[in-house]
Enzyme design. Sequence first.
Site, PDB file in Angstrom:
ATOM      1  N   GLN A  37       0.765  -1.353   0.006  1.00 48.48           N
ATOM      2  CA  GLN A  37      -0.243   0.048  -0.016  1.00 48.48           C
ATOM      3  C   GLN A  37       0.769   1.247   0.000  1.00 48.48           C
ATOM      4  OE1 GLN A  37      -2.156   2.183   3.236  1.00 48.48           O
ATOM      5  NE2 GLN A  37      -4.080   1.415   2.280  1.00 48.48           N
ATOM      6  N   CYS A  89      -6.580   7.880   5.708  1.00 52.28           N
ATOM      7  CA  CYS A  89      -5.964   8.049   7.050  1.00 52.28           C
ATOM      8  C   CYS A  89      -6.589   9.131   7.711  1.00 52.28           C
ATOM      9  CB  CYS A  89      -4.305   8.240   6.905  1.00 52.28           C
ATOM     10  SG  CYS A  89      -3.488   8.822   8.379  1.00 52.28           S
ATOM     11  N   GLY A 131     -14.701  -2.337   8.059  1.00 49.79           N
ATOM     12  CA  GLY A 131     -15.201  -1.699   9.173  1.00 49.79           C
ATOM     13  C   GLY A 131     -16.117  -2.580  10.119  1.00 49.79           C
ATOM     14  N   GLY A 175      -9.240  -5.394   9.467  1.00 51.23           N
ATOM     15  CA  GLY A 175      -8.212  -4.523  10.206  1.00 51.23           C
ATOM     16  C   GLY A 175      -7.995  -5.055  11.814  1.00 51.23           C
TER      17      GLY A 175
END
Length: 384
Positions: free
Chosen positions: A80, A111, A214, A237
């Site tokens: 990435q 971010c 999410g 994540g």
Amino acid sequence: MTLATASARTLNIGPIALDVPVVLAPMAGITNTAFRRLCREYGAGLYVSEMITSRALVERNETTMRLIRHHESETPRSIQLYGVDPHTISEAVRIIVAEDHADHIDLNFGCPVPKVTRKGGGAALPWKSTLFSQIVTQAVKAAGDVPLTIKMRKGIDPDHLTYLDAGRAAEDAGVSAIALHARTASEFYSGFADWNAIGELKQAVTSVPVLGNGDIWSADDAVRMMQQTDCDGVVVGRGCLGRPWLFGELAAAFGAESHPVDATLGFVADAFRRHAELLVEFFEDEDRGCRDVRKHVAWYFKGYPVGGDIRTGLATASSLAEIDELLGQLDHTAPYPGADAEGQRGRSGRPKRPALPDKWLESRELAASASEMMRGAEIENSGG
């Protein structure tokens, strides 16, 4: 652990065919080679590097060049990139492609960290629609046959959403997939992800896969997200922090071959020890590897009967021998503790007003005076 199952699902990102529609989200200081290898040992999918700053790559920063290296067992290889300048990002992409550093490239537009957004980077950047299109278009062109994807957020705040416009622009630019973390920058990691936004993006973008990100804390969550939103895959994540075997559970949930997991305390202790071993190999330094695994102690042993003295010892150990001695004191037969080990992990924080450049929201075009200021956004940081 309950485990929902779905019909067998695969995912194609350009020429890359994945057995399961699962991607490891880039996390700074976490998704290095050691953690990626560990996750891959349990499951299947695409495992993305921690975020690499484009300028540092172009300047061949020693640390950055180390971070883009993959172990020989890693395939497909994924990197990435982060940046704010179309030329610098395209140059970084050319280096990756020309020197065969990766099979897939992702661009970070998610971010939410203030010191990045206040310079116009990260989740703030898609608000400047022309700049966003220029970056993605030039990066896709530089990538050639290597598939290039993007990861973004819903927008800056509820009044300044960008995900539908940015998704369509990225699709037009020729990306191979689009991932949406269904929060705004102002939400940071707080509250609950808006899965409805993922469904809306899926309806708006029709020619390339849309991936949802999410609040995927379990395989059940991943199955529900795909059923609810019709997205093509999931990006995981924080849910895998201290639980690299989640990728095995995800593989099983999506119909791929996987070994059942009985997450006894002994199983978790073995996973933690393997993680430490891989970090020592990655850093080529036992002390540094053992220091790096310290941040993972609370995540691995969340909910398990591990006393404070042992937790403190693991969080201060500087050798594999010390770790072995401490892990040997645990009751390896202790069963999976259920709900106490599940749910949210990692950072969350509270909603906050995004830090943005002066007058950033007045126009969706980038003022000439802002270009130099934005170069300060190209710093090493976490995001997504």
